[in-house]
Design a protein around this motif. Structure first.
Motif, PDB file in Angstrom:
ATOM      1  N   VAL A 296       8.142   2.424   5.450  1.00 58.79           N
ATOM      2  CA  VAL A 296       9.248   3.384   5.309  1.00 58.79           C
ATOM      3  C   VAL A 296       8.769   4.651   4.615  1.00 58.79           C
ATOM      4  O   VAL A 296       7.949   4.592   3.691  1.00 58.79           O
ATOM      5  N   GLU A 297       9.310   5.788   5.057  1.00 59.71           N
ATOM      6  CA  GLU A 297       8.978   7.036   4.365  1.00 59.71           C
ATOM      7  C   GLU A 297       9.685   7.061   3.017  1.00 59.71           C
ATOM      8  O   GLU A 297      10.845   6.621   2.903  1.00 59.71           O
ATOM      9  N   ILE A 298       8.987   7.531   1.991  1.00 61.95           N
ATOM     10  CA  ILE A 298       9.599   7.720   0.668  1.00 61.95           C
ATOM     11  C   ILE A 298       9.220   9.125   0.194  1.00 61.95           C
ATOM     12  O   ILE A 298       8.336   9.765   0.772  1.00 61.95           O
ATOM     13  N   SER A 299       9.877   9.601  -0.829  1.00 66.98           N
ATOM     14  CA  SER A 299       9.573  10.949  -1.312  1.00 66.98           C
ATOM     15  C   SER A 299       8.338  10.893  -2.223  1.00 66.98           C
ATOM     16  O   SER A 299       8.007   9.833  -2.772  1.00 66.98           O
TER      17      SER A 299
ATOM     18  N   VAL B  69       1.243  16.742  -3.132  1.00 61.10           N
ATOM     19  CA  VAL B  69       1.345  15.765  -2.046  1.00 61.10           C
ATOM     20  C   VAL B  69       2.599  16.096  -1.249  1.00 61.10           C
ATOM     21  O   VAL B  69       3.683  16.236  -1.809  1.00 61.10           O
ATOM     22  N   ALA B  70       2.464  16.240   0.071  1.00 61.40           N
ATOM     23  CA  ALA B  70       3.596  16.700   0.890  1.00 61.40           C
ATOM     24  C   ALA B  70       4.563  15.569   1.233  1.00 61.40           C
ATOM     25  O   ALA B  70       5.742  15.816   1.487  1.00 61.40           O
ATOM     26  N   GLY B  71       4.080  14.337   1.278  1.00 68.94           N
ATOM     27  CA  GLY B  71       4.963  13.244   1.669  1.00 68.94           C
ATOM     28  C   GLY B  71       4.287  11.908   1.431  1.00 68.94           C
ATOM     29  O   GLY B  71       3.105  11.843   1.076  1.00 68.94           O
ATOM     30  N   ALA B  72       5.055  10.846   1.617  1.00 68.07           N
ATOM     31  CA  ALA B  72       4.530   9.515   1.292  1.00 68.07           C
ATOM     32  C   ALA B  72       5.267   8.453   2.097  1.00 68.07           C
ATOM     33  O   ALA B  72       6.335   8.715   2.679  1.00 68.07           O
ATOM     34  N   ALA B  73       4.685   7.275   2.121  1.00 66.14           N
ATOM     35  CA  ALA B  73       5.353   6.127   2.744  1.00 66.14           C
ATOM     36  C   ALA B  73       4.981   4.877   1.962  1.00 66.14           C
ATOM     37  O   ALA B  73       3.912   4.805   1.342  1.00 66.14           O
ATOM     38  N   TRP B  74       5.867   3.908   1.990  1.00 67.55           N
ATOM     39  CA  TRP B  74       5.590   2.606   1.393  1.00 67.55           C
ATOM     40  C   TRP B  74       5.270   1.651   2.536  1.00 67.55           C
ATOM     41  O   TRP B  74       6.028   1.541   3.500  1.00 67.55           O
TER      42      TRP B  74
ATOM     43  N   TYR C  99      -1.269  14.786   2.400  1.00 63.04           N
ATOM     44  CA  TYR C  99      -1.595  15.890   1.496  1.00 63.04           C
ATOM     45  C   TYR C  99      -0.847  17.177   1.861  1.00 63.04           C
ATOM     46  O   TYR C  99      -0.248  17.813   1.013  1.00 63.04           O
ATOM     47  N   ASP C 100      -0.857  17.529   3.143  1.00 61.32           N
ATOM     48  CA  ASP C 100      -0.173  18.776   3.516  1.00 61.32           C
ATOM     49  C   ASP C 100       0.813  18.514   4.663  1.00 61.32           C
ATOM     50  O   ASP C 100       1.017  17.375   5.092  1.00 61.32           O
ATOM     51  N   GLY C 101       1.430  19.577   5.143  1.00 62.12           N
ATOM     52  CA  GLY C 101       2.467  19.430   6.164  1.00 62.12           C
ATOM     53  C   GLY C 101       1.944  18.774   7.433  1.00 62.12           C
ATOM     54  O   GLY C 101       2.642  17.957   8.053  1.00 62.12           O
ATOM     55  N   ASP C 102       0.738  19.152   7.846  1.00 62.99           N
ATOM     56  CA  ASP C 102       0.176  18.535   9.064  1.00 62.99           C
ATOM     57  C   ASP C 102      -0.092  17.051   8.844  1.00 62.99           C
ATOM     58  O   ASP C 102       0.128  16.224   9.736  1.00 62.99           O
ATOM     59  N   ASP C 103      -0.579  16.719   7.644  1.00 61.09           N
ATOM     60  CA  ASP C 103      -0.821  15.296   7.336  1.00 61.09           C
ATOM     61  C   ASP C 103       0.499  14.518   7.365  1.00 61.09           C
ATOM     62  O   ASP C 103       0.554  13.377   7.814  1.00 61.09           O
ATOM     63  N   LEU C 104       1.565  15.168   6.881  1.00 60.07           N
ATOM     64  CA  LEU C 104       2.877  14.498   6.878  1.00 60.07           C
ATOM     65  C   LEU C 104       3.373  14.294   8.308  1.00 60.07           C
ATOM     66  O   LEU C 104       3.940  13.239   8.638  1.00 60.07           O
ATOM     67  N   ALA C 105       3.159  15.309   9.167  1.00 59.24           N
ATOM     68  CA  ALA C 105       3.578  15.153  10.574  1.00 59.24           C
ATOM     69  C   ALA C 105       2.856  13.955  11.191  1.00 59.24           C
ATOM     70  O   ALA C 105       3.453  13.151  11.926  1.00 59.24           O
ATOM     71  N   GLU C 106       1.573  13.819  10.877  1.00 58.15           N
ATOM     72  CA  GLU C 106       0.791  12.688  11.412  1.00 58.15           C
ATOM     73  C   GLU C 106       1.293  11.360  10.835  1.00 58.15           C
ATOM     74  O   GLU C 106       1.426  10.362  11.544  1.00 58.15           O
TER      75      GLU C 106
ATOM     76  N   THR D 162       0.849  -1.201   0.000  1.00 56.95           N
ATOM     77  CA  THR D 162       0.000   0.000   0.000  1.00 56.95           C
ATOM     78  C   THR D 162       0.879   1.244   0.000  1.00 56.95           C
ATOM     79  O   THR D 162       1.918   1.287   0.657  1.00 56.95           O
ATOM     80  N   LEU D 163       0.415   2.235  -0.748  1.00 58.42           N
ATOM     81  CA  LEU D 163       1.099   3.528  -0.778  1.00 58.42           C
ATOM     82  C   LEU D 163       0.337   4.474   0.140  1.00 58.42           C
ATOM     83  O   LEU D 163      -0.881   4.645  -0.024  1.00 58.42           O
ATOM     84  N   ALA D 164       1.043   5.062   1.114  1.00 58.75           N
ATOM     85  CA  ALA D 164       0.393   6.017   2.024  1.00 58.75           C
ATOM     86  C   ALA D 164       0.816   7.424   1.629  1.00 58.75           C
ATOM     87  O   ALA D 164       2.004   7.670   1.392  1.00 58.75           O
ATOM     88  N   LEU D 165      -0.148   8.330   1.543  1.00 56.24           N
ATOM     89  CA  LEU D 165       0.147   9.700   1.108  1.00 56.24           C
ATOM     90  C   LEU D 165      -0.309  10.705   2.158  1.00 56.24           C
ATOM     91  O   LEU D 165      -1.319  10.503   2.830  1.00 56.24           O
TER      92      LEU D 165
END
Ligand code: GLY
Length: 395
Positions: free
Chosen positions: A127-130, A145-150, A104-111, A99-102
């Motif tokens: 793991v966090e990915i770009s 999209v501010a950030g992502a994880a695999w 959307y914004d900076g607060d979502d990335l902090a979470e 699953t790819l986790a995304l």
């Protein structure tokens, strides 16, 4: 009036109820399933995410463990169900593609990073990915999209295909009967459950009653503290260019959303499930305009190409919650076995539920289940745990 007697009567014909029925049949029992509309409860709305990792919550390590143990049983569960139903391998849509986790914004990335820290602590492998790496996995990921994880530990299966396979097994079994009526009361004799009455006034005698009636289980047996947790999922139909087929989930300004693409059909198109709202209110099946709007807005914020999808269906059904949102699995009284309260994880926990039913009904296990996993499930999902807590507090 007594109609039929059977060894095992299952109240509820959703994925959990039919899983119990299948395992009771495998144990050599005669089985009756009582449900006015089998599969039209939580099963109907389920997206089929097998997601113990992204559904993991702080303080819920036990529940996460149940999920990961059950996920490990999924491949064998799928194979033996497909075989029992006479279906080709892969027919129930188990896909272990991660699953790819995304965010959307900076607060979502902090979470998301908070969640990733928990996953690290529990060894769940995320793991966090770009965002660019995310686009290499799923080219449809949008530009904002501010950030992502695999998340390699979360997968999917098609709940409607799973239910159809279980229905085929029950329909074909000479020892099984499906009665399209609602259960109205359990029959008790000397503290033991000996059957069930239905809404046509018939009484069904049974050696064991399996209560798998989802959120309404508590109406039949107050010792099953279930509540309705209504949610809406949407079904879209998309062309090959709109998704590579990867499960995507994320948060958009704090709101969770997931997008679950089913396998591509022969015509190149595929079903995509978008979900899900989750409300603490009484059960109803009315789909709120705002829920559809919000789910679509958030899904397209992560995957803008979804704008070209065809809208097929919005489905609102209630999940069965419990006070700690862990399932109720086990003997609740003589003759009464609970298999309910699976909350957001009914599809994920079906194989572990099968294993517990095998264990308790003395059936032939459909999968080799590690003893420790079974023990953990029996302890964590013990139907008596809330009574124990209350007594502890009272003392
Ligand atoms: N399993 C995800 C949900 O209940 O929405």
């Amino acid at each position: 009036m007594t109609s039929h007697a059977c060894d095992v009567l299952v109240v509820g014909g959703g994925i959990i109820g039919l899983t119990a029925a299948w395992r009771a049949l495998a144990a050599g029992a005669t089985v009756t399933v009582l449900d006015p509309a089998p599969g039209d409860g939580a099963t109907r709305a389920a997206a089929g995410m097998l997601a113990p990792v992204m559904e993991a919550g702080f303080g819920q390590s036990g529940l996460t463990r149940l999920g990961t143990e059950s996920l490990a049983l999924w491949p064998r569960f799928a194979r033996s169900l497909e075989q029992a139903a006479g279906l080709p391998p892969g027919a129930i849509g188990l896909d272990r593609t991660g699953t790819l986790a995304l965010a959307y914004d900076g607060d979502d990335l902090a979470e998301l990073r908070r969640m990733l820290a928990l996953h690290r602590e529990w060894g769940l492998g995320s793991v966090e990915i770009s965002p660019d790496d995310a686009r290499l996995r799923e080219p449809a990921v949008g530009p904002r999209v501010a950030g992502a994880a695999w998340v390699p530990g979360d997968h999917q299966a098609d709940p409607r295909a799973v239910h159809a396979a279980l229905s085929a097994v029950v329909d074909a079994a000479p020892a099984a009967r499906l009665v399209r009526r609602a259960a109205t009361a359990l029959t008790w004799v000397d503290g033991a459950v000996v059957g069930v009455s239905d809404d046509a006034g018939e009484r069904h005698a049974a050696g064991t009653v399996v209560l798998a009636a989802g959120f309404s289980s508590g109406e039949l047996f107050p010792g099953a503290p279930t509540r309705a947790v209504p949610g809406t999922t949407l079904r879209l139909d998309v062309g090959p260019e709109l998704t590579s087929g990867l499960v995507v989930r994320g948060t958009v300004q704090g709101r969770p959303v997931y997008v679950v693409p089913r396998r591509q059909r022969a015509d190149g198109r595929r079903e995509v499930v978008v979900g899900a709202t989750s409300d603490e209110r009484d059960d109803d099946r009315l789909t709120r305009y705002a829920d559809v709007f919000t789910l679509l807005r958030d899904a397209r914020a992560l995957l803008p190409a979804l704008d070209d999808a065809v809208f097929v269906e919005a489905t609102t059904r209630s999940r069965p919650g419990t006070p700690d949102n862990a399932p109720l699995l086990g003997w609740a009284a003589d003759g009464l076995l609970l298999a309910t309260g699976h909350h957001r994880n009914g599809v994920l926990l079906a194989p572990l539920t099968a294993a517990v039913v095998d264990h308790l009904l003395g059936g032939a296990p459909g999968a080799a289940v590690p003893g420790a996993a079974l023990e953990a499930a029996v302890l964590l999902a013990d139907p008596h745990r809330f009574a124990r807590t209350t007594q502890g507090v009272a003392r």
